[in-house]
Scaffold this motif. Structure first.
Motif, PDB file in Angstrom:
ATOM      1  N   VAL A 114      19.308  38.689   2.809  1.00 26.17           N
ATOM      2  CA  VAL A 114      20.234  38.393   1.711  1.00 26.17           C
ATOM      3  C   VAL A 114      20.161  36.922   1.336  1.00 26.17           C
ATOM      4  O   VAL A 114      20.101  36.565   0.153  1.00 26.17           O
ATOM      5  CB  VAL A 114      21.670  38.798   2.107  1.00 26.17           C
ATOM      6  CG1 VAL A 114      22.650  38.411   1.017  1.00 26.17           C
ATOM      7  CG2 VAL A 114      21.742  40.290   2.380  1.00 26.17           C
ATOM      8  N   GLY A 115      20.166  36.047   2.349  1.00 24.64           N
ATOM      9  CA  GLY A 115      20.083  34.616   2.066  1.00 24.64           C
ATOM     10  C   GLY A 115      18.796  34.242   1.349  1.00 24.64           C
ATOM     11  O   GLY A 115      18.801  33.438   0.412  1.00 24.64           O
ATOM     12  N   GLY A 116      17.669  34.834   1.773  1.00 24.96           N
ATOM     13  CA  GLY A 116      16.400  34.531   1.126  1.00 24.96           C
ATOM     14  C   GLY A 116      16.348  35.008  -0.312  1.00 24.96           C
ATOM     15  O   GLY A 116      15.858  34.301  -1.199  1.00 24.96           O
ATOM     16  N   LEU A 117      16.861  36.213  -0.583  1.00 26.20           N
ATOM     17  CA  LEU A 117      16.843  36.739  -1.949  1.00 26.20           C
ATOM     18  C   LEU A 117      17.719  35.912  -2.884  1.00 26.20           C
ATOM     19  O   LEU A 117      17.301  35.540  -3.992  1.00 26.20           O
ATOM     20  CB  LEU A 117      17.303  38.200  -1.941  1.00 26.20           C
ATOM     21  CG  LEU A 117      16.321  39.230  -1.393  1.00 26.20           C
ATOM     22  CD1 LEU A 117      16.972  40.601  -1.320  1.00 26.20           C
ATOM     23  CD2 LEU A 117      15.068  39.290  -2.261  1.00 26.20           C
ATOM     24  N   ILE A 118      18.953  35.616  -2.447  1.00 27.34           N
ATOM     25  CA  ILE A 118      19.856  34.858  -3.315  1.00 27.34           C
ATOM     26  C   ILE A 118      19.342  33.435  -3.501  1.00 27.34           C
ATOM     27  O   ILE A 118      19.389  32.878  -4.609  1.00 27.34           O
ATOM     28  CB  ILE A 118      21.283  34.863  -2.731  1.00 27.34           C
ATOM     29  CG1 ILE A 118      21.809  36.297  -2.668  1.00 27.34           C
ATOM     30  CG2 ILE A 118      22.208  33.991  -3.564  1.00 27.34           C
ATOM     31  CD1 ILE A 118      23.200  36.417  -2.065  1.00 27.34           C
ATOM     32  N   ALA A 119      18.831  32.816  -2.437  1.00 29.54           N
ATOM     33  CA  ALA A 119      18.288  31.462  -2.557  1.00 29.54           C
ATOM     34  C   ALA A 119      17.091  31.434  -3.499  1.00 29.54           C
ATOM     35  O   ALA A 119      16.921  30.481  -4.282  1.00 29.54           O
ATOM     36  CB  ALA A 119      17.892  30.937  -1.179  1.00 29.54           C
ATOM     37  N   THR A 120      16.267  32.466  -3.461  1.00 29.22           N
ATOM     38  CA  THR A 120      15.118  32.536  -4.359  1.00 29.22           C
ATOM     39  C   THR A 120      15.570  32.668  -5.808  1.00 29.22           C
ATOM     40  O   THR A 120      15.017  32.013  -6.712  1.00 29.22           O
ATOM     41  CB  THR A 120      14.220  33.716  -3.979  1.00 29.22           C
ATOM     42  OG1 THR A 120      13.787  33.567  -2.615  1.00 29.22           O
ATOM     43  CG2 THR A 120      13.005  33.795  -4.883  1.00 29.22           C
ATOM     44  N   TYR A 121      16.588  33.481  -6.044  1.00 28.75           N
ATOM     45  CA  TYR A 121      17.087  33.637  -7.408  1.00 28.75           C
ATOM     46  C   TYR A 121      17.688  32.335  -7.922  1.00 28.75           C
ATOM     47  O   TYR A 121      17.433  31.915  -9.062  1.00 28.75           O
ATOM     48  CB  TYR A 121      18.131  34.753  -7.456  1.00 28.75           C
ATOM     49  CG  TYR A 121      18.716  34.971  -8.830  1.00 28.75           C
ATOM     50  CD1 TYR A 121      18.044  35.720  -9.788  1.00 28.75           C
ATOM     51  CD2 TYR A 121      19.948  34.402  -9.174  1.00 28.75           C
ATOM     52  CE1 TYR A 121      18.576  35.917 -11.058  1.00 28.75           C
ATOM     53  CE2 TYR A 121      20.485  34.588 -10.435  1.00 28.75           C
ATOM     54  CZ  TYR A 121      19.803  35.347 -11.373  1.00 28.75           C
ATOM     55  OH  TYR A 121      20.333  35.520 -12.627  1.00 28.75           O
ATOM     56  N   PHE A 122      18.485  31.671  -7.093  1.00 24.62           N
ATOM     57  CA  PHE A 122      19.069  30.398  -7.499  1.00 24.62           C
ATOM     58  C   PHE A 122      17.991  29.348  -7.764  1.00 24.62           C
ATOM     59  O   PHE A 122      18.074  28.570  -8.716  1.00 24.62           O
ATOM     60  CB  PHE A 122      20.037  29.891  -6.426  1.00 24.62           C
ATOM     61  CG  PHE A 122      21.342  30.633  -6.383  1.00 24.62           C
ATOM     62  CD1 PHE A 122      21.724  31.470  -7.413  1.00 24.62           C
ATOM     63  CD2 PHE A 122      22.196  30.490  -5.296  1.00 24.62           C
ATOM     64  CE1 PHE A 122      22.929  32.176  -7.373  1.00 24.62           C
ATOM     65  CE2 PHE A 122      23.412  31.167  -5.254  1.00 24.62           C
ATOM     66  CZ  PHE A 122      23.774  32.016  -6.295  1.00 24.62           C
ATOM     67  N   ALA A 123      16.966  29.317  -6.917  1.00 24.78           N
ATOM     68  CA  ALA A 123      15.877  28.361  -7.108  1.00 24.78           C
ATOM     69  C   ALA A 123      15.135  28.649  -8.407  1.00 24.78           C
ATOM     70  O   ALA A 123      14.760  27.725  -9.149  1.00 24.78           O
ATOM     71  CB  ALA A 123      14.924  28.412  -5.924  1.00 24.78           C
ATOM     72  N   ALA A 124      14.910  29.927  -8.711  1.00 20.49           N
ATOM     73  CA  ALA A 124      14.223  30.277  -9.955  1.00 20.49           C
ATOM     74  C   ALA A 124      15.058  29.898 -11.171  1.00 20.49           C
ATOM     75  O   ALA A 124      14.528  29.346 -12.151  1.00 20.49           O
ATOM     76  CB  ALA A 124      13.917  31.778  -9.971  1.00 20.49           C
ATOM     77  N   ALA A 125      16.356  30.179 -11.111  1.00 19.34           N
ATOM     78  CA  ALA A 125      17.218  29.842 -12.245  1.00 19.34           C
ATOM     79  C   ALA A 125      17.288  28.333 -12.456  1.00 19.34           C
ATOM     80  O   ALA A 125      17.168  27.838 -13.585  1.00 19.34           O
ATOM     81  CB  ALA A 125      18.611  30.423 -12.019  1.00 19.34           C
ATOM     82  N   GLY A 126      17.468  27.579 -11.366  1.00 17.33           N
ATOM     83  CA  GLY A 126      17.538  26.132 -11.489  1.00 17.33           C
ATOM     84  C   GLY A 126      16.220  25.514 -11.923  1.00 17.33           C
ATOM     85  O   GLY A 126      16.185  24.624 -12.781  1.00 17.33           O
ATOM     86  N   GLY A 127      15.119  25.991 -11.353  1.00 13.54           N
ATOM     87  CA  GLY A 127      13.812  25.460 -11.733  1.00 13.54           C
ATOM     88  C   GLY A 127      13.462  25.774 -13.175  1.00 13.54           C
ATOM     89  O   GLY A 127      12.924  24.928 -13.899  1.00 13.54           O
TER      90      GLY A 127
END
Length: 313
Positions: A114-127
């Motif tokens: 869960v942490g990896g999926l949400i962190a990946t989504y946040f990183a994609a949105a921010g990037g």
């Protein structure tokens, strides 16, 4: 004399014509270059050494997980014992103390998955936002995020513990899960990749067609960022799965432990109860399996992303 001169004159250009292509062929060879056998041997040797560096520990863990405690110290560490005890050791791992290892395994899946999926989504949105939107202070924000890459996780563990204690979230799932949702390196990678793979013309065309910003991000941005997202997810998955210090600071309840903390708890008891060697080696082997499966399943997206820009039309 005239015939001889004519023969010589006629043969000279022929010699010149035949010599010129020969010189050209000799010139073409070094220009294109060729891999020398020595270079091939050196590169292959380096790759073999690197492969052994990563594979030998995994092999040792597998061999150790097949032995009893007595065989673990009485036989060669890199070869199997006469008695193959792998299945018995794994059965003990999953049944000891009411199956506490299964609880640790599920906790690690929760934290890392869960942490990896949400962190990946946040990183994609921010990037994506930093790459495609121009606003005041964009470079300052990006610089602060890059500064977060330089801060080790151990330096922020104690301040986070004090913060979560004041909020009443210490010794809960949230105390380990929430800090795992941030990936400064992932945001940095996604911004670089979005700048290179998401053309502004496509974004503008989607806006002209009436697509909203969220729809453009989800349908165009995320598809173009797939190789970067896989990379970020794997980094987060491995980092959270192997994280030890943050759960050690945050958690006191054994039922909330991830695998790393639980296995260390078993390892600490080997001096008092030597049979914990079997539990520890068997548990370590089981803990490696999910990471290996994730790497095997997701590596094809890496290959697809690396070759996406190799062919130009």
């Amino acid at each position: 004399m005239t015939a001889t001169s004519g023969t010589a004159a006629s043969s000279a250009p022929a010699t010149t014509r035949t010599a010129t292509p020969t010189r050209q062929r000799r010139h073409v060879g070094p220009e294109h270059g060729s891999t020398s056998p020595a270079r091939t041997i050196i590169v292959t040797g380096i790759l073999v050494v690197v492969a052994l560096y990563f594979l030998v520990p995994v092999y040792w863990v597998f061999v150790a997980a097949t032995k009893t405690t007595e065989d673990l110290f009485a036989t060669n560490g890199f070869w199997f014992a006469p008695t193959f005890n792998l299945w018995s050791n794994i059965a003990q791992v999953f049944t000891y103390d009411g199956g506490i290892f299964v609880r640790w395994f599920a906790n690690s899946v929760l934290y890392a998955g869960v942490g990896g999926l949400i962190a990946t989504y946040f990183a994609a949105a921010g990037g994506y936002a930093l790459a495609k939107y121009s606003f005041r202070g964009r470079e300052l924000v990006f610089g602060l995020i890059l500064g977060g890459v330089l801060v080790p996780g151990t330096a922020t563990a104690l301040p986070l513990f004090l913060l979560f204690s004041q909020l009443g979230l210490a010794n809960t799932y949230a105390s380990v899960l929430i800090p795992s949702l941030v990936s400064p390196f992932g945001l940095f990678l996604c911004r670089i990749y979005a700048t290179a793979t998401v053309p502004d013309s496509i974004v503008e065309a989607a806006r002209i067609d009436g697509a909203g910003e969220l729809r453009i991000f989800h349908q165009l941005g995320l598809r173009a960022l797939t190789p970067a997202l896989v990379t970020v997810f794997l980094f987060q998955l491995v980092g959270i799965w192997n994280n030890y210090f943050l759960p050690l600071v945050m958690l006191a309840d054994q039922s909330l432990y991830p695998i790393t903390l639980g296995l260390n708890n078993w390892r600490a008891q080997v001096d008092r109860l030597p049979e914990f060697y079997e539990l520890t080696t068997g548990g370590v082997l089981v803990s490696v399996v999910p990471l290996a499966i994730a790497m095997i399943v997701l590596q094809r997206y890496w290959r697809g992303g690396l070759t996406a820009g190799a062919v130009k039309e």
